[in-house]
Motif scaffolding. Structure first.
Motif, PDB file in Angstrom:
ATOM      1  N   GLU A 212       0.772  -1.210  -0.037  1.00 11.21           N
ATOM      2  CA  GLU A 212      -0.102  -0.195  -0.031  1.00 11.21           C
ATOM      3  C   GLU A 212       0.835   1.290  -0.041  1.00 11.21           C
ATOM      4  O   GLU A 212       0.668   2.227  -0.944  1.00 11.21           O
ATOM      5  CB  GLU A 212      -0.874  -0.064   1.142  1.00 11.21           C
ATOM      6  CG  GLU A 212      -1.903   1.329   1.333  1.00 11.21           C
ATOM      7  CD  GLU A 212      -2.908   0.857   2.470  1.00 11.21           C
ATOM      8  OE1 GLU A 212      -3.347   2.345   2.797  1.00 11.21           O
ATOM      9  OE2 GLU A 212      -3.030  -0.028   3.112  1.00 11.21           O
ATOM     10  N   PHE A 213       2.114   1.359   0.671  1.00 15.55           N
ATOM     11  CA  PHE A 213       2.574   2.113   0.651  1.00 15.55           C
ATOM     12  C   PHE A 213       3.565   2.542  -0.222  1.00 15.55           C
ATOM     13  O   PHE A 213       3.663   3.830  -1.200  1.00 15.55           O
ATOM     14  CB  PHE A 213       3.927   2.218   1.983  1.00 15.55           C
ATOM     15  CG  PHE A 213       4.684   3.544   2.261  1.00 15.55           C
ATOM     16  CD1 PHE A 213       4.268   4.889   2.343  1.00 15.55           C
ATOM     17  CD2 PHE A 213       5.974   3.436   2.180  1.00 15.55           C
ATOM     18  CE1 PHE A 213       4.881   6.038   2.501  1.00 15.55           C
ATOM     19  CE2 PHE A 213       6.831   4.453   2.352  1.00 15.55           C
ATOM     20  CZ  PHE A 213       6.373   5.708   2.380  1.00 15.55           C
ATOM     21  N   GLU A 214       3.825   1.515  -1.048  1.00 18.38           N
ATOM     22  CA  GLU A 214       4.572   1.649  -2.407  1.00 18.38           C
ATOM     23  C   GLU A 214       3.500   2.210  -3.361  1.00 18.38           C
ATOM     24  O   GLU A 214       4.027   3.079  -4.221  1.00 18.38           O
ATOM     25  CB  GLU A 214       4.934   0.098  -3.012  1.00 18.38           C
ATOM     26  CG  GLU A 214       5.667   0.344  -4.345  1.00 18.38           C
ATOM     27  CD  GLU A 214       6.316  -1.095  -4.701  1.00 18.38           C
ATOM     28  OE1 GLU A 214       6.897  -1.147  -5.883  1.00 18.38           O
ATOM     29  OE2 GLU A 214       5.538  -2.122  -4.170  1.00 18.38           O
ATOM     30  N   ARG A 218       4.064   5.747  -5.892  1.00 19.15           N
ATOM     31  CA  ARG A 218       3.675   5.774  -7.084  1.00 19.15           C
ATOM     32  C   ARG A 218       2.888   6.984  -7.567  1.00 19.15           C
ATOM     33  O   ARG A 218       2.736   7.707  -8.548  1.00 19.15           O
ATOM     34  CB  ARG A 218       3.154   4.571  -7.879  1.00 19.15           C
ATOM     35  CG  ARG A 218       4.323   3.423  -7.942  1.00 19.15           C
ATOM     36  CD  ARG A 218       3.904   2.355  -8.655  1.00 19.15           C
ATOM     37  NE  ARG A 218       2.558   1.519  -8.251  1.00 19.15           N
ATOM     38  CZ  ARG A 218       2.591   0.472  -7.268  1.00 19.15           C
ATOM     39  NH1 ARG A 218       3.887  -0.061  -7.001  1.00 19.15           N
ATOM     40  NH2 ARG A 218       1.451   0.049  -7.172  1.00 19.15           N
ATOM     41  N   ALA A 219       1.707   6.978  -6.548  1.00 23.59           N
ATOM     42  CA  ALA A 219       0.714   7.912  -6.720  1.00 23.59           C
ATOM     43  C   ALA A 219       1.411   9.486  -6.708  1.00 23.59           C
ATOM     44  O   ALA A 219       0.884  10.222  -7.275  1.00 23.59           O
ATOM     45  CB  ALA A 219      -0.471   7.896  -5.751  1.00 23.59           C
ATOM     46  N   ALA A 220       2.212   9.322  -5.918  1.00 22.39           N
ATOM     47  CA  ALA A 220       3.108  10.883  -6.064  1.00 22.39           C
ATOM     48  C   ALA A 220       3.909  11.251  -7.124  1.00 22.39           C
ATOM     49  O   ALA A 220       4.487  12.234  -7.201  1.00 22.39           O
ATOM     50  CB  ALA A 220       4.012  11.026  -4.688  1.00 22.39           C
ATOM     51  N   GLY A 221       4.061  10.178  -7.977  1.00 26.69           N
ATOM     52  CA  GLY A 221       4.607  10.514  -9.418  1.00 26.69           C
ATOM     53  C   GLY A 221       6.000   9.829  -9.514  1.00 26.69           C
ATOM     54  O   GLY A 221       6.558  10.147 -10.432  1.00 26.69           O
ATOM     55  N   PHE A 222       6.276   8.948  -8.469  1.00 27.76           N
ATOM     56  CA  PHE A 222       7.642   8.258  -8.615  1.00 27.76           C
ATOM     57  C   PHE A 222       7.327   7.084  -9.427  1.00 27.76           C
ATOM     58  O   PHE A 222       6.639   6.411  -9.684  1.00 27.76           O
ATOM     59  CB  PHE A 222       8.144   7.868  -7.111  1.00 27.76           C
ATOM     60  CG  PHE A 222       8.626   9.162  -6.427  1.00 27.76           C
ATOM     61  CD1 PHE A 222       9.706   9.759  -6.625  1.00 27.76           C
ATOM     62  CD2 PHE A 222       7.777   9.700  -5.413  1.00 27.76           C
ATOM     63  CE1 PHE A 222      10.278  10.686  -5.806  1.00 27.76           C
ATOM     64  CE2 PHE A 222       8.237  10.501  -4.528  1.00 27.76           C
ATOM     65  CZ  PHE A 222       9.293  11.343  -4.928  1.00 27.76           C
TER      66      PHE A 222
END
Length: 243
Positions: A212-214, A218-222
């Motif tokens: 979930e944290f990963e 990803r949702a932050a753009g990474f």
């Protein structure tokens, strides 16, 4: 109704969490590293060494170490020649780090009080962003991740070291019993503060599972995100790139 967020096992108003967390770290700042040794049997030093090896700090790189308080990660990266800005929302933690740097004769670090959710640094400023055992204490983790992405240069890397939940059968139950029953007692004995350490353990239990944290990273753009579990996920190194 106002937004609520987790504060250990409690739910509190979002605008109250930063103050409550700040009070805890002000209480434990002077004994923070001693307690880390006691709680982890010194293993936190090995985890931090491993973490910095993954970051691969290089001479001349601009690195932001967020929630870097007492300087543990920054000292390791500074030794590699990186130009490190140590930031923390808590001035008491920063003061401990500054004192430790002076004792070591290190005068190249930049110390800056910052809120991880609202950094004052310009866009595309840092080559790397690190945060060790700090992101679970942020009120809005998504905002902190977005800020990490914003202040990184293209090609910059994000690394996070954080407790998680071990998946090893048997060990999980033993660790749960140890952390909930013994850690607060250690906190009382060493730091004179059981409640703060009870919160720190509870905050680990409320932190999102590794997948979930990963997904949040990803949702932050990474891109090219990765999770490296340690001791079955008791601790994990999360990483991603801004491309």
């Amino acid at each position: 109704m106002s937004e609520t967020v987790s504060f250990g096992y409690e739910e509190v108003a979002a605008e109250e969490k930063a103050g409550k967390v700040g009070a805890i770290f002000s209480n434990v700042a002077r004994k923070y590293d001693i307690m880390n040794d006691a709680m982890s049997a010194g293993m936190h030093r090995v985890w931090k060494d491993d973490f910095v090896r993954r970051v691969k700090p290089r001479a001349g790189e601009q690195i932001l170490d967020m929630a870097g308080g007492t300087g543990d990660i920054a000292f390791r990266m500074e030794a590699k020649g990186a130009i490190v800005t140590v930031s923390d929302i808590n001035q008491d933690m920063l003061d401990v780090g500054i004192e430790r740097a002076m004792e070591r004769g290190i005068d190249t670090l930049v110390w800056s009080r910052q809120n991880a959710e609202e950094l004052s640094f310009p866009d595309r400023h840092f080559d790397a962003y690190t945060i060790a055992f700090g992101i679970r204490n942020v009120t809005h983790i998504d905002k902190a991740l977005a800020e990490a992405h914003r202040v990184l240069k293209y090609g910059g890397r994000f690394f996070c070291l954080e407790f998680s939940t071990t998946q090893w059968p048997g060990f999980k139950e033993v660790y749960d019993a140890y952390s909930h029953k013994l850690v607060p007692k250690l906190g009382k004995m060493i730091a004179g503060d059981a409640d703060s350490y009870r919160y720190l353990i509870e905050s680990i239990r409320r932190f999102p599972p590794m997948p979930e944290f990963e997904g949040m990273i990803r949702a932050a753009g990474f891109k090219h995100t990765k999770v490296e579990p340690i001791l079955g996920g008791l601790v994990a190194i999360h990483s991603g790139w801004k491309v």
